[in-house]
Design a protein around this motif. Structure first.
Motif, PDB file in Angstrom:
ATOM      1  N   TYR A  51      -0.791   7.892   7.279  1.00 21.89           N
ATOM      2  CA  TYR A  51      -1.368   7.782   5.933  1.00 21.89           C
ATOM      3  C   TYR A  51      -2.229   6.508   5.830  1.00 21.89           C
ATOM      4  O   TYR A  51      -3.353   6.532   5.342  1.00 21.89           O
ATOM      5  N   LEU A  52      -1.675   5.395   6.367  1.00 27.53           N
ATOM      6  CA  LEU A  52      -2.408   4.130   6.274  1.00 27.53           C
ATOM      7  C   LEU A  52      -3.698   4.189   7.082  1.00 27.53           C
ATOM      8  O   LEU A  52      -4.740   3.668   6.674  1.00 27.53           O
ATOM      9  N   ARG A  58       0.833  -1.214   0.000  1.00 24.60           N
ATOM     10  CA  ARG A  58       0.000   0.000   0.000  1.00 24.60           C
ATOM     11  C   ARG A  58       0.860   1.253   0.000  1.00 24.60           C
ATOM     12  O   ARG A  58       0.475   2.280  -0.529  1.00 24.60           O
ATOM     13  N   THR A  59       2.032   1.148   0.625  1.00 32.50           N
ATOM     14  CA  THR A  59       2.962   2.291   0.625  1.00 32.50           C
ATOM     15  C   THR A  59       4.384   1.771   0.385  1.00 32.50           C
ATOM     16  O   THR A  59       4.681   0.609   0.674  1.00 32.50           O
ATOM     17  N   VAL A  79      10.721   9.899  10.800  1.00 29.11           N
ATOM     18  CA  VAL A  79       9.640  10.761  10.287  1.00 29.11           C
ATOM     19  C   VAL A  79       8.768   9.962   9.316  1.00 29.11           C
ATOM     20  O   VAL A  79       7.534   9.956   9.424  1.00 29.11           O
ATOM     21  N   ALA A  80       9.414   9.256   8.391  1.00 27.21           N
ATOM     22  CA  ALA A  80       8.643   8.505   7.386  1.00 27.21           C
ATOM     23  C   ALA A  80       7.814   7.408   8.050  1.00 27.21           C
ATOM     24  O   ALA A  80       6.652   7.180   7.672  1.00 27.21           O
ATOM     25  N   GLY A  81       8.385   6.730   9.044  1.00 27.22           N
ATOM     26  CA  GLY A  81       7.647   5.663   9.737  1.00 27.22           C
ATOM     27  C   GLY A  81       6.347   6.197  10.320  1.00 27.22           C
ATOM     28  O   GLY A  81       5.268   5.609  10.146  1.00 27.22           O
ATOM     29  N   VAL A  82       6.442   7.329  10.983  1.00 27.38           N
ATOM     30  CA  VAL A  82       5.247   7.923  11.614  1.00 27.38           C
ATOM     31  C   VAL A  82       4.272   8.405  10.536  1.00 27.38           C
ATOM     32  O   VAL A  82       3.058   8.165  10.612  1.00 27.38           O
ATOM     33  N   GLU A  83       4.789   9.057   9.494  1.00 29.84           N
ATOM     34  CA  GLU A  83       3.910   9.596   8.442  1.00 29.84           C
ATOM     35  C   GLU A  83       3.193   8.476   7.686  1.00 29.84           C
ATOM     36  O   GLU A  83       2.018   8.598   7.366  1.00 29.84           O
ATOM     37  N   VAL A  84       3.907   7.389   7.415  1.00 29.06           N
ATOM     38  CA  VAL A  84       3.278   6.264   6.704  1.00 29.06           C
ATOM     39  C   VAL A  84       2.181   5.661   7.564  1.00 29.06           C
ATOM     40  O   VAL A  84       1.089   5.336   7.070  1.00 29.06           O
TER      41      VAL A  84
END
Ligand code: NAP
Length: 313
Positions: A303-304, A106-107, A295-300
């Motif tokens: 998003y999910l 999904r991401t 940052v990306a871990g939290v943002e993904v």
């Protein structure tokens, strides 16, 4: 083909990718890391890292081992030694095809890092492994009591020159200007090291070799005169270029090919993020790569959560 759809597939298992995996798993997001080599990334080959807060001096290998060991506590699915052949990032369900399998996600978080730039001079490609090397940690020990050079004026050229003095009897640093961009503390160590000689305002023109490297031909940038130096080993450290070949045409890049992101690591493609050395970051260090991953871990995970809520409504 993997029979499930991963919430997130991370491309690249260096510090950035491993950090993203940790943050994703702590947010209960299922993820996989795919890497064409063993996990750990480029810093595995750094002789010494002394600017990762809290750890003093540590070898790149040891630091990366700690990163992977930490992530292993969180049951991340790891797919090392799987070379990615092509990716479809645009579709809502992304596809990542490797020689062995296909991953659906999904991401996607791109953490493919960067590789050393080449000098692009005569004699370079032909002599990789015969005196030309891009990794002092891997090959330095072959140059016991020999004469070697690094090329470049950044942290890598100076730090690796210092490392090479452990083996070589003489180390030249060849730089195209008379000012270095390496950190002041590293410059000071270089100036204090008696085995190091600076060749400033020179650019390499040619590598001269028979069976192995014998000399490097330089041109003075001021006088334009050429001169040859006898060297047994040449270690170019003239910067990095991003590993983006797989994504070209799908993703927005800056003029040097680094992937453009916003401050949340989001790229121009919905559900696709980029972190670490592959993105247009102002600082390429292990600590900033790890921070990008967080940052990306939290943002993904946010998003999910949003897309799952949208599907429910
Ligand atoms: P860099 O900082 O980009 O420096 C590249 C050097 O190569 C520059 O001095 C540049 O000269 C020179 N150069 C570029 N193209 C050249 C060419 N065609 N011919 C001759 N010389 C050329 O690259 P790096 O040292 O590989 O480091 C890459 C990144 O990793 C940097 O962000 C660096 O800070 C980071 N890094 C950090 C550490 C650490 O913190 N411990 C260690 C290693 C690397 P000019 O100066 O004239 O442009």
């Amino acid at each position: 083909m993997q029979d499930k759809i991963f919430d997130c597939v991370i491309l690249g298992g260096g510090p950035a990718g491993l950090s993203a995996a940790l943050y994703l798993k702590r947010a209960n997001v299922g993820c996989a890391i795919v890497d064409k080599s063993a996990l750990g990334g480029t810093p595995v080959n750094y002789c010494e890292i002394e600017n990762y807060l809290g750890l003093g001096k540590i070898s790149g290998f040891e630091l990366c081992e700690k990163f992977e060991g930490h992530v292993d506590n969180f049951d991340v699915q790891k797919f090392p030694f799987e070379e990615i052949e092509n990716v479809d990032l645009i579709s809502p369900i992304k596809k990542i095809k490797t020689k062995e399998s296909e991953f659906l996600a999904r991401t996607v978080i791109i953490a493919t890092g960067a590789k050393p730039k080449k000098l692009n001079i005569k004699g370079e490609n032909e002599n990789v492994g015969r005196g030309v090397s891009y990794c002092a940690v891997c090959d330095g020990a072959f140059y016991k009591d020999k004469t070697v050079c690094t090329v470049g004026g950044g942290n890598s050229a100076l730090e690796e020159a210092l490392y090479l003095t452990k083996f070589a009897k003489k180390v030249y640093i060849i730089h195209r200007r008379d000012k270095f961009r390496a950190d002041d503390i590293v410059q000071k160590r270089v100036l204090e090291n008696k085995k190091i000689e600076l060749l400033l305002n020179y650019i390499p023109l040619e590598i001269i070799a028979k069976d192995k490297v014998e000399k490097i031909k330089l041109q003075n940038t001021q006088t334009l005169k050429t001169i040859e130096y006898k060297v047994d080993g040449i270690f170019p450290y003239i910067g990095l270029e991003p590993n983006v070949e797989l994504f070209s045409g799908q993703i927005e890049e800056d003029k040097n090919g680094f992937i453009l992101t916003d401050s949340t690591m989001k790229t121009n493609i919905d559900g696709v993020y980029a972190i670490g050395d592959v993105r247009n970051t102002p600082l390429r260090q292990v600590i900033t790569a790890v921070s990008d991953g967080a940052v990306a871990g939290v943002e993904v995970s946010k998003y999910l959560m949003n897309i799952k809520e949208t599907v429910r409504n």
